[in-house]
Structures are given as structure tokens and as C-alpha cells.
Design an enzyme around this catalytic site. Structure first.
Site, mmCIF file in Angstrom:
data_model
loop_
_atom_site.group_PDB
_atom_site.id
_atom_site.type_symbol
_atom_site.label_atom_id
_atom_site.label_comp_id
_atom_site.label_asym_id
_atom_site.label_seq_id
_atom_site.Cartn_x
_atom_site.Cartn_y
_atom_site.Cartn_z
ATOM 1 C CG HIS A 25 73.268 32.772 10.307
ATOM 2 N ND1 HIS A 25 72.957 31.632 11.001
ATOM 3 C CD2 HIS A 25 74.040 33.508 11.137
ATOM 4 C CE1 HIS A 25 73.500 31.675 12.204
ATOM 5 N NE2 HIS A 25 74.168 32.810 12.312
ATOM 6 C CG ASP A 67 71.606 28.775 9.724
ATOM 7 O OD1 ASP A 67 72.089 29.366 8.739
ATOM 8 O OD2 ASP A 67 71.761 29.153 10.895
ATOM 9 C CG LEU A 71 49.028 23.558 5.816
ATOM 10 C CD1 LEU A 71 48.312 24.892 5.629
ATOM 11 C CD2 LEU A 71 50.525 23.778 5.876
ATOM 12 C CB SER A 85 76.452 31.499 14.440
ATOM 13 O OG SER A 85 75.450 32.132 15.189
#
Length: 472
Positions: free
Chosen positions: A113, A143, A274, A216
Site C-alpha cells: 500500500h 501487503d 467457509l 508501514s
């Protein structure tokens, strides 16, 4: 010389004894000076230039007709020019983050990001050198972004492992919070294997290290000076640090790096179920002594789980020999399993342990299922406070229900409402038995002894979930 009373010696000894434990404890606190000095040169500041915003990308706007002596005239002239028209493009925006060098020849790690949408990525080292980095690849699910700068003999970090981290262990973060470069903050590991709503395939390390915007992509070190994680997210109601920060385990990160370097993309294992946690009430309804495992609420069509005959209502208790204590422990295990590997599952089915073998597939991109809508025909209320009815062929098609099930038309105050059921739900299983039709549902419900908790499998929208209902 006046004699000193003996009680003064006793008092002094008592005071010294009381202070010694505190002094001893203070000596045990870690000293981060050498750790910061050795590793700060490997941590970099990352800034990006985004693509310029053009007139066509902006909403329509016209400069208001203001008097010549208005103080706002200078403001609008500054941004819109003398003729009141927008410039062709604006200065590109910048984002700030952190990163760290993982190899002497210039590979750099950061968060995806941090560099998302970047037209240019600038890496600045602690000795004020600047490099324009190329983007090797990104993986949005973890990420992680891998960059490359041109250089030799660059100071690289030591890569450790997060598997040996212990809760309560001291850790150190170095980064650029709010653009303040080479800032060091320390804390302890608060928890391991955290699953966040945004990503359940990453077993995050939770710490109380002060992490803020700009941190980050920076590294998390252990006391041996090894990187054990990449700082990624914070929990905050204010936008700043509130005692909860999350780092991606370095073991997961280096697997991503290896795949980006060798394949240019990242693949993850996929089971195709799930799942949900087993609560105390659900454990009771399944005849378990204590809650454990991952309860399968839905099998996705064409998935590896469907091919292995995993069924809704199965509770996965072991994965390839590893115990599953909570449902959040399963996705990371599946995710790191190489695609095509055959693994063994042990599931609790009908009170008995069943061994299954499944060939792990590749995690696909997220798909959207058709939305549901219905106008049901009401039936009489039952003992748990539900109005249920048969599903029409049209409703089955709209709700993607194939075979069996009854539709919840309405919920009145009672056990079903307390359990979270609502109108529009489709009940597929009750008390570990498949619901074929309305008559079958009523037959199963009538046979349940009063005061017992039972599991109800409900389809709601595009997902399925078990609820525990105590029959009054």
C-alpha cells in the site's frame, strides 16, 4: 561523636532491601543502543510520486463570482490562475513509508500500500543517498512489495524467523513515522497468529510497539538484531498509535519474495470452505467437551474440499497433523501449503473422527455470487420462534439453493432471534441433520428434547454460517 541508634541501621538495611529488587529489574531491561546503531543503516525511507491529476479526472467546478476586493480572490487566483481555469495537471501527490534492504545488491522490502499507484518510487538511505527504485512485484493479499535499487555493498538486514517468537518478548521497530526518518520504538510481542478482518491468510504478530503512519513497511527486530516481521497495520480510532500494531511474519514475507523473484506472482493454497469458530454453545450441540477446530459452514462448488467429500457441519480439528484450536488458525496453514500438495484432514462428523485427504488447489480471485430476493408464503410459528416455509423453484434459483432447505419468513422474540436468525435466511441443517423440506424440518425440530442446544446451518446472502439455538 554521638552514637547512632541501632534501629537506624535496621531502617537503612530495610530501605536498601526494598530498593534492590527495583534496581535489579531495571538492570534487566534491554539496551537497544547497539541494536539501533547496527540496523538503522539498513532501514530506508520511501516516498512516491503519483500520477498527476488532470482536469478530466476532477468533478466540474467553476470559480464563484466574487467582488474584486474579496480576500478570496487571491486564493482562487493561486489555484486556478488569472482566467479562472484549472491547470492541465496538478503536482503529483506523495506518500511516505518505510522499507529495509534485504540484499547487498539492492533488493528492498516495503508494504504494497506504500507504493500503490506510484509513478516513481524514491528510496532514501540513512546516509542521505537517494535511489529511484523499480518495482519487482507486489502481493496485495499479504501487503508486500519488492523493490530493486541499483547499488553494491548495501547494508542488508539479517533475516530471522517469527516461529520462535514468544509472547512477552522484546521487539524493536525502526521506520519513518510521519516522515521522521530513522525513528526507533520498542515494545513486546502481545500475541501471535492474529487474524484481521481485512486478511485472514496472514497470521499477524500483534505488538505494543508504537507504530504510526509512515512506519508501514519498516522492519520489526528481535533482540538478536534479526528481522522477524514487517510492520503493516495499526488499530486506531484517531489515526495514531493506540497500543495495537500488527506485523506480517517474516516467514510469510520471504515466501512472497521468493515467489515474486521466481514467478513474478504469488500463489496460495486453497481448500474451498467457509468456516467459523466453534462457540461453547455450538460445541455442546455437537457433543464436544470443549470448543476447538474450524466449523465448515459451506463448501464452494468445484473446490478441493468438495472433491475430498468434506461436508457442511464437519469440524476440522487437524490439518496435516497440526491441531486446529481456533478457526483463524486454518487459513494461514492452507495458504502456505504448495498448490498440488496432498494433505490429511481430520474432521469431527456426527461425533466421530473421520480422516480425509485433499489435494490443495490455488486460491482464486474473489467471486461474487448472485444476490437473493424473495416474497415468501408464511407458515405457522414453531417452538423456537420461527415462521418458515417451503422454497419455490424461483426462490431456489434466486438464492442459489440446490436441494433441501426451508425459508425463514419472519422471526419473533425467542431462541431463534437470540441466536441471530433473521427473515430471508435459508435453513439447510438442523441438529446435524439435512433439512429436505418443511415437513422434514418440523419432524427434526419436534424430536429435539427441551433445554438442549442444537446447531442450525443457515445460508444468508452469499455465505453460510452455523448458529447455536437452545430449544426452550
Amino acid at each position: 561523636m554521638r552514637p547512632i541508634p541501632t534501629f537506624s541501621f535496621a531502617l537503612a538495611a530495610l530501605v536498601c532491601g526494598a530498593l534492590m529488587p527495583g534496581l535489579a529489574a531495571s538492570r534487566m531491561l534491554p539496551d537497544f543502543v547497539d541494536l539501533v546503531a547496527e540496523n538503522a543503516p539498513s532501514v530506508v525511507n520511501i516516498s512516491t510520486k503519483q500520477a498527476p491529476v488532470t482536469v478530466e479526472q476532477l468533478p466540474e467546478f467553476s470559480v464563484p463570482d466574487l467582488p474584486e476586493d474579496s480576500p478570496l480572490q487571491d486564493f482562487f487566483r493561486h489555484f486556478f490562475g488569472e482566467d479562472g481555469e484549472l491547470p492541465n495537471d496538478y503536482l503529483p501527490s506523495r506518500s511516505l513509508g518505510s522499507g529495509f534492504i534485504v540484499s547487498a545488491d539492492g533488493f528492498v522490502l516495503t508494504n504494497a500500500h506504500v507504493v500503490e499507484g506510484a509513478e516513481e518510487i524514491i528510496v532514501r538511505t540513512s546516509d542521505r543517498r537517494e535511489f529511484v527504485a523499480s518495482l519487482v512485484g507486489t502481493d496485495k493479499r499479504s501487503d508486500i512489495a519488492l523493490l530493486k535499487i541499483e547499488g553494491e555493498g548495501l547494508p542488508a538486514v539479517k533475516i530471522g524467523t517469527a516461529q520462535e517468537l514468544k509472547v512477552g518478548e522484546w521487539v524493536l521497530a525502526i521506520g519513518s513515522p510521519f516522515g521522521f526518518e530513522s525513528s526507533a520504538t520498542a515494545g513486546i510481542v502481545s500475541a501471535k497468529g492474529r487474524s484481521l478482518p481485512t486478511e485472514n491468510y496472514i497470521p499477524f504478530i500483534q505488538t505494543d510497539v508504537a507504530i504510526n503512519p509512515g512506519n508501514s513497511g519498516g522492519p520489526l527486530f528481535n533482540l538478536d538484531g534479526e528481522v522477524v516481521g514487517v510492520n503493516s497495520q495499526i488499530y486506531s480510532r484517531t489515526g495514531g498509535f493506540m497500543g495495537l500494531s500488527f506485523s506480517i511474519p517474516i516467514d510469510v514475507v520471504m515466501d512472497v519474495v521468493d515467489q515474486l523473484q521466481t514467478k513474478g506472482r504469488v500463489s496460495r493454497g486453497w481448500l474451498g470452505v467457509l468456516i467459523q469458530d466453534v462457540t461453547r454453545e455450538l460445541a455442546e450441540s455437537f457433543g464436544m467437551k470443549q470448543p476447538r477446530g474450524a466449523l465448515v459452514a459451506q463448501i464452494l462448488p468445484g473446490s478441493p474440499a468438495e472433491g475430498a467429500k468434506v461436508l457442511p457441519g464437519d469440524i476440522i480439528v487437524t490439518y496435516n497433523g497440526r491441531d486446529i484450536l481456533t478457526s483463524s488458525a486454518l487459513p494461514p496453514m492452507v495458504g502456505i501449503t504448495p498448490v498440488g500438495d496432498r494433505v490429511k484432514l481430520q474432521v469431527l462428523r456426527g461425533g466421530e473422527l473421520v480422516d480425509l485427504e485433499v489435494e490443495i488447489g490455488e486460491l482464486p480471485e474473489e467471486d461474487q455470487l448472485a444476490a437473493r430476493s424473495s416474497e415468501p408464503e408464511k407458515a405457522s410459528a414453531n417452538r423456537i420462534g420461527l415462521f418458515v416455509s417451503e422454497l419455490t423453484p424461483e426462490q431456489r434459483e434466486q438464492l442459489s439453493v440446490t436441494g433441501g432447505g426451508v425459508l425463514v419468513d419472519d422471526v419473533e422474540r425467542g431462541p431463534a432471534e437470540q441466536a441471530g436468525l433473521s427473515s430471508g435466511d435459508v435453513i439447510l441443517m438442523l441438529d446435524n441433520q439435512t433439512v429436505q423440506d418443511l415437513a422434514g424440518f418440523n419432524r427434526i425440530l419436534d424430536a429435539i428434547p427441551s433445554g438442549r442446544s442444537v446447531a442450525v446451518l443457515v445460508q444468508r446472502g452469499d455465505g453460510r454460517m452455523f448458529h447455536a439455538i437452545r430449544v426452550p
